[in-house]
Design a protein around this motif. Structure first.
Motif, PDB file in Angstrom:
ATOM      1  N   GLY A   1       0.673  -1.034   0.087  1.00 52.18           N
ATOM      2  CA  GLY A   1       0.058  -0.071  -0.078  1.00 52.18           C
ATOM      3  C   GLY A   1       0.766   1.075   0.004  1.00 52.18           C
ATOM      4  O   GLY A   1       0.420   2.464   0.063  1.00 52.18           O
ATOM      5  N   GLN A   2       2.117   0.941  -0.086  1.00 50.64           N
ATOM      6  CA  GLN A   2       3.091   2.274  -0.049  1.00 50.64           C
ATOM      7  C   GLN A   2       3.767   2.415  -1.306  1.00 50.64           C
ATOM      8  O   GLN A   2       3.929   1.435  -2.180  1.00 50.64           O
ATOM      9  N   ALA A   3       4.486   3.414  -1.679  1.00 57.23           N
ATOM     10  CA  ALA A   3       5.124   3.653  -2.844  1.00 57.23           C
ATOM     11  C   ALA A   3       6.506   4.765  -2.466  1.00 57.23           C
ATOM     12  O   ALA A   3       6.413   5.568  -1.749  1.00 57.23           O
ATOM     13  N   ASP A   4       7.580   4.216  -3.030  1.00 55.05           N
ATOM     14  CA  ASP A   4       8.894   4.650  -2.507  1.00 55.05           C
ATOM     15  C   ASP A   4       8.858   5.986  -3.592  1.00 55.05           C
ATOM     16  O   ASP A   4       8.987   5.909  -4.951  1.00 55.05           O
ATOM     17  N   GLY A   5       8.837   7.223  -3.301  1.00 58.25           N
ATOM     18  CA  GLY A   5       8.558   8.457  -4.152  1.00 58.25           C
ATOM     19  C   GLY A   5       9.613   9.338  -3.513  1.00 58.25           C
ATOM     20  O   GLY A   5       9.276  10.570  -2.919  1.00 58.25           O
ATOM     21  N   SER A   6      10.774   9.370  -3.965  1.00 53.07           N
ATOM     22  CA  SER A   6      11.959  10.273  -3.710  1.00 53.07           C
ATOM     23  C   SER A   6      11.474  11.679  -4.521  1.00 53.07           C
ATOM     24  O   SER A   6      11.168  11.742  -5.527  1.00 53.07           O
ATOM     25  N   MET A   7      11.810  12.616  -3.825  1.00 50.14           N
ATOM     26  CA  MET A   7      11.452  14.061  -4.540  1.00 50.14           C
ATOM     27  C   MET A   7      12.431  14.129  -5.587  1.00 50.14           C
ATOM     28  O   MET A   7      11.686  14.620  -6.831  1.00 50.14           O
ATOM     29  N   LEU A   8      13.516  13.862  -5.870  1.00 49.55           N
ATOM     30  CA  LEU A   8      14.497  14.066  -6.848  1.00 49.55           C
ATOM     31  C   LEU A   8      14.175  13.248  -7.980  1.00 49.55           C
ATOM     32  O   LEU A   8      14.142  13.429  -9.240  1.00 49.55           O
ATOM     33  N   VAL A   9      13.823  11.723  -7.652  1.00 47.72           N
ATOM     34  CA  VAL A   9      13.284  10.866  -8.547  1.00 47.72           C
ATOM     35  C   VAL A   9      12.168  11.223  -9.277  1.00 47.72           C
ATOM     36  O   VAL A   9      11.654  11.318 -10.453  1.00 47.72           O
ATOM     37  N   LEU A  10      11.132  11.556  -8.509  1.00 49.53           N
ATOM     38  CA  LEU A  10       9.722  12.264  -9.069  1.00 49.53           C
ATOM     39  C   LEU A  10       9.837  13.491 -10.050  1.00 49.53           C
ATOM     40  O   LEU A  10       9.138  13.646 -10.982  1.00 49.53           O
TER      41      LEU A  10
ATOM     42  N   ARG B   1      -0.548  10.104   1.858  1.00 49.65           N
ATOM     43  CA  ARG B   1       0.035  10.740   2.891  1.00 49.65           C
ATOM     44  C   ARG B   1       1.530  10.348   2.885  1.00 49.65           C
ATOM     45  O   ARG B   1       1.957   9.035   2.736  1.00 49.65           O
ATOM     46  N   VAL B   2       2.392  11.502   3.090  1.00 48.76           N
ATOM     47  CA  VAL B   2       3.751  11.387   2.893  1.00 48.76           C
ATOM     48  C   VAL B   2       4.615  11.496   4.312  1.00 48.76           C
ATOM     49  O   VAL B   2       4.138  12.222   5.121  1.00 48.76           O
ATOM     50  N   ASP B   3       5.425  10.454   4.144  1.00 46.36           N
ATOM     51  CA  ASP B   3       6.317  10.231   5.237  1.00 46.36           C
ATOM     52  C   ASP B   3       7.541  10.162   4.983  1.00 46.36           C
ATOM     53  O   ASP B   3       8.039   9.195   4.125  1.00 46.36           O
ATOM     54  N   SER B   4       8.501  11.331   5.078  1.00 41.88           N
ATOM     55  CA  SER B   4       9.775  11.563   4.702  1.00 41.88           C
ATOM     56  C   SER B   4      10.941  11.069   5.904  1.00 41.88           C
ATOM     57  O   SER B   4      10.478  11.259   7.110  1.00 41.88           O
ATOM     58  N   ASN B   5      11.748  10.772   5.159  1.00 40.86           N
ATOM     59  CA  ASN B   5      13.090  10.081   6.084  1.00 40.86           C
ATOM     60  C   ASN B   5      14.221  10.683   5.476  1.00 40.86           C
ATOM     61  O   ASN B   5      14.241  11.254   4.291  1.00 40.86           O
ATOM     62  N   PRO B   6      15.623  10.607   6.178  1.00 43.00           N
ATOM     63  CA  PRO B   6      16.679  11.258   5.493  1.00 43.00           C
ATOM     64  C   PRO B   6      16.947  10.420   4.168  1.00 43.00           C
ATOM     65  O   PRO B   6      18.034  10.744   3.437  1.00 43.00           O
ATOM     66  N   VAL B   7      16.445   9.235   3.783  1.00 43.30           N
ATOM     67  CA  VAL B   7      16.926   8.419   2.871  1.00 43.30           C
ATOM     68  C   VAL B   7      15.893   8.917   1.574  1.00 43.30           C
ATOM     69  O   VAL B   7      16.353   9.144   0.456  1.00 43.30           O
ATOM     70  N   THR B   8      14.705   8.968   1.852  1.00 44.78           N
ATOM     71  CA  THR B   8      13.616   8.864   0.883  1.00 44.78           C
ATOM     72  C   THR B   8      12.309   9.252   1.401  1.00 44.78           C
ATOM     73  O   THR B   8      12.245   9.608   2.598  1.00 44.78           O
ATOM     74  N   SER B   9      11.421   9.503   0.595  1.00 46.92           N
ATOM     75  CA  SER B   9      10.150   9.628   0.892  1.00 46.92           C
ATOM     76  C   SER B   9       9.004   8.346   0.748  1.00 46.92           C
ATOM     77  O   SER B   9       9.022   7.887  -0.257  1.00 46.92           O
ATOM     78  N   ILE B  10       8.343   7.941   1.721  1.00 48.64           N
ATOM     79  CA  ILE B  10       7.436   7.004   1.589  1.00 48.64           C
ATOM     80  C   ILE B  10       6.104   7.632   1.561  1.00 48.64           C
ATOM     81  O   ILE B  10       5.567   8.449   2.402  1.00 48.64           O
TER      82      ILE B  10
END
Length: 234
Positions: free
Chosen positions: A65-74, A99-108
């Motif tokens: 139910g989640q997607a790996d969505g880095s700001m730079l990649v998108l 619903r966006v959950d950001s961490n130091p690596v990427t955005s979930i």
């Protein structure tokens, strides 16, 4: 970003539920591209089983139910700036789509608008689904893997073509056109109009003269030209 022509999903089909406001927002555009196209791009990244990813030497998990969505990649994939990506994701979040959950690596990104999906005939509920509308309200959408999508073109101003106007007069469509250069068939067959008029006038004069003679024979007084004035004087 090019408009999608075919939907690619990791499952057979999925069901989305959203408010009417969110549905209308998806028909708006960002940088000339329909907002629905950006959401479909996120849906193609949704995971239906847990996935372990590694980035910059750090590992993280992407749950169903989640997607790996880095700001730079998108930003690179969509062809817009990072600020535009952040603003668009914020608009999706405010309308209860993600619903966006950001961490130091990427955005979930939690796809909270996805209610369920089907794989191999099994219906699986989305653990990240968040109900924002009642069962009898809002909009529900079913999407299928490989579904042909309507081409969403960039918005452009088009000039309307003016329709040619035909000059027609009411009530005269069935009448033949009057052309002054054409000859009159009646005149051609019986002579000119002036000749016919003169002959008619001459016959009328003769008829009136004969009637006057008959009246004189019956001893009926009648007036001739200038006779009234001369008789009154005598």
């Amino acid at each position: 970003m090019k408009n999608l022509k075919q939907l690619v999903l990791p499952c057979y089909k999925l069901e989305m539920a959203m408010s009417v406001e969110a549905w209308y927002f998806l028909h708006g555009s960002t940088d000339g591209i329909c907002n629905l196209t950006y959401l479909l791009s996120l849906l193609s990244k949704i995971t239906v089983s847990e996935v372990q990813n590694t980035k910059r030497g750090l590992g993280y998990a992407v749950h169903p139910g989640q997607a790996d969505g880095s700001m730079l990649v998108l930003a690179k994939e969509w062809g817009i700036g990072r600020k535009a990506v952040s603003r668009l994701l914020e608009d999706f979040s405010e309308r209860g789509l993600i619903r966006v959950d950001s961490n130091p690596v990427t955005s979930i990104i939690d796809m909270v608008c996805v209610k369920s999906w089907m794989i191999a005939g099994r219906l699986i509920e989305n653990p990240t689904y968040r109900q924002t509308i009642k069962a009898y309200e809002g909009v529900r959408v079913f999407l299928f893997n490989g579904q042909q999508l309507e081409t969403l073109r960039r918005s452009s101003a088009r000039k309307k073509k003016e329709k040619p106007t035909e000059e027609t007069s009411e009530g005269t469509d069935s009448l033949p056109s009057m052309n002054p250069t054409h000859s009159n068939p009646i005149i051609e067959g019986t002579g000119t109009a002036e000749t016919e008029t003169a002959a008619t006038t001459e016959s009328e004069v003769k008829g009136s003269a004969e009637n006057a003679v008959v009246d004189a024979a019956d001893n009926t007084p009648f007036l001739e030209e200038d006779s009234t004035l001369s008789g009154s004087r005598e």
